[in-house]
Design a protein around this motif. Structure first.
Motif, PDB file in Angstrom:
ATOM      1  N   CYS A 130       0.818  -1.217   0.000  1.00  0.00           N
ATOM      2  CA  CYS A 130       0.000   0.000   0.000  1.00  0.00           C
ATOM      3  C   CYS A 130       0.853   1.269   0.000  1.00  0.00           C
ATOM      4  O   CYS A 130       0.352   2.360   0.291  1.00  0.00           O
ATOM      5  N   TYR A 162       0.113   7.193   3.113  1.00  0.00           N
ATOM      6  CA  TYR A 162       1.379   6.584   3.529  1.00  0.00           C
ATOM      7  C   TYR A 162       2.574   7.348   2.958  1.00  0.00           C
ATOM      8  O   TYR A 162       3.628   7.427   3.592  1.00  0.00           O
ATOM      9  N   PRO A 219       3.944  -0.581   4.161  1.00  0.00           N
ATOM     10  CA  PRO A 219       2.556  -0.777   4.597  1.00  0.00           C
ATOM     11  C   PRO A 219       1.838  -1.695   3.625  1.00  0.00           C
ATOM     12  O   PRO A 219       2.046  -1.623   2.413  1.00  0.00           O
ATOM     13  N   GLU A 237      -1.840  -4.551   3.109  1.00  0.00           N
ATOM     14  CA  GLU A 237      -3.108  -5.117   3.571  1.00  0.00           C
ATOM     15  C   GLU A 237      -3.005  -6.636   3.482  1.00  0.00           C
ATOM     16  O   GLU A 237      -2.656  -7.184   2.440  1.00  0.00           O
ATOM     17  N   GLY A 297      -5.583  -7.853   8.200  1.00  0.00           N
ATOM     18  CA  GLY A 297      -5.849  -6.478   7.798  1.00  0.00           C
ATOM     19  C   GLY A 297      -4.573  -5.684   7.585  1.00  0.00           C
ATOM     20  O   GLY A 297      -3.573  -6.193   7.082  1.00  0.00           O
ATOM     21  N   ARG A 298      -4.599  -4.431   8.014  1.00  0.00           N
ATOM     22  CA  ARG A 298      -3.475  -3.534   7.770  1.00  0.00           C
ATOM     23  C   ARG A 298      -2.258  -3.908   8.605  1.00  0.00           C
ATOM     24  O   ARG A 298      -2.369  -4.287   9.765  1.00  0.00           O
ATOM     25  N   LEU A 309       2.007   0.130  12.904  1.00  0.00           N
ATOM     26  CA  LEU A 309       1.329  -0.623  11.849  1.00  0.00           C
ATOM     27  C   LEU A 309       1.692  -2.109  11.910  1.00  0.00           C
ATOM     28  O   LEU A 309       1.059  -2.936  11.258  1.00  0.00           O
TER      29      LEU A 309
END
Length: 243
Positions: free
Chosen positions: A26, A32, A51, A53, A58-59, A233
């Motif tokens: 991402c 980001y 980053p 998904e 999830g993230r 994250l």
């Protein structure tokens, strides 16, 4: 149309599966890009993490290279961390130091997050705020009819959290009112229950443990919070086995 059953089809399916299991990068997303630039301006050196998904969690962050035992995964300069020291250095500091009885470190951080979120484009922390979840799924956030369907241990946890947030909100209303000179809008509207609940969830789901020296301007509650942009994250797979 029939699915390809040959070698090309198998390669495509394998590549798709690896993409899903390994995470979808991402880094190209604007929020980001802005966050990485903001961190770089504060001394953060780019790491091998991106980053992404993930299907199950999830993230999160994914690595661009194989990691070995003992490798440094990520290191953030102090300037990137959001702590009570950050809060005291802001326009809120004067009000916190003068308020009696002293507010807790948690209240100070909640107040800062709410105030910075309200500041919008003018907030120096906007790139970080933009990647924080808009809503949370903590037990305290669940609707009453949903909580009633939970098993007893979870139902009890939800009630405990709801009581904690409610007491924090009620005990802080007078302090919030003292901040009125800083805002054109009524503080009762800015620091409402929903805002406090959001800030409480943000801190309690994302903070890292970092012990700070006791300050007289805070209550005796341990000051052990630090919000770490980008590092927070990091996620984990529920199937990971620790040996």
């Amino acid at each position: 149309m029939k699915k390809s059953r040959g070698r090309t089809g198998r390669k495509r399916r394998r590549k798709h599966l690896q993409s899903v299991m390994g995470g979808v990068n991402c880094s190209h997303k604007l929020e980001y890009i802005r966050l990485k630039k903001w961190l770089k301006d504060r001394g953060f050196e780019d790491s091998n993490l991106r980053p992404a998904e993930f299907l199950e969690t999830g993230r999160g962050l994914m690595t661009t290279k194989a990691l070995q035992a003992g490798d440094l995964i990520i290191s953030l300069p102090d300037k990137c961390l959001l702590t009570t020291g950050t809060v005291l250095s802001s326009c809120l500091g004067k009000y916190i130091m003068e308020w009696k009885p002293p507010v807790s470190p948690l209240v100070a951080l909640c107040t800062f997050l709410i105030a910075e979120k309200y500041a919008g484009e003018e907030s120096q922390w906007k790139p970080y705020l933009d990647v924080l979840p808009k809503t949370y799924t903590c037990p305290v956030c669940l609707e009453h009819n949903v909580v009633c369907l939970l098993p007893e241990p979870l139902r009890k946890k939800a009630q405990e959290q709801r009581t904690m947030v409610h007491e924090l909100y009620m005990s802080s209303k007078a302090f919030f009112s003292s901040l009125q000179p800083l805002f054109a809008e009524n503080t009762g509207t800015i620091f409402n229950y929903s805002a406090v609940e959001w800030a409480w969830c943000a801190i309690n789901t994302r903070t890292i443990y970092m012990k700070h020296s006791q300050r007289e301007c805070f209550s005796l509650e341990p000051d052990v919070y630090a919000l770490a942009p980008y590092l927070d994250l990091l996620n984990h797979c529920p199937n990971v086995q620790v040996r």
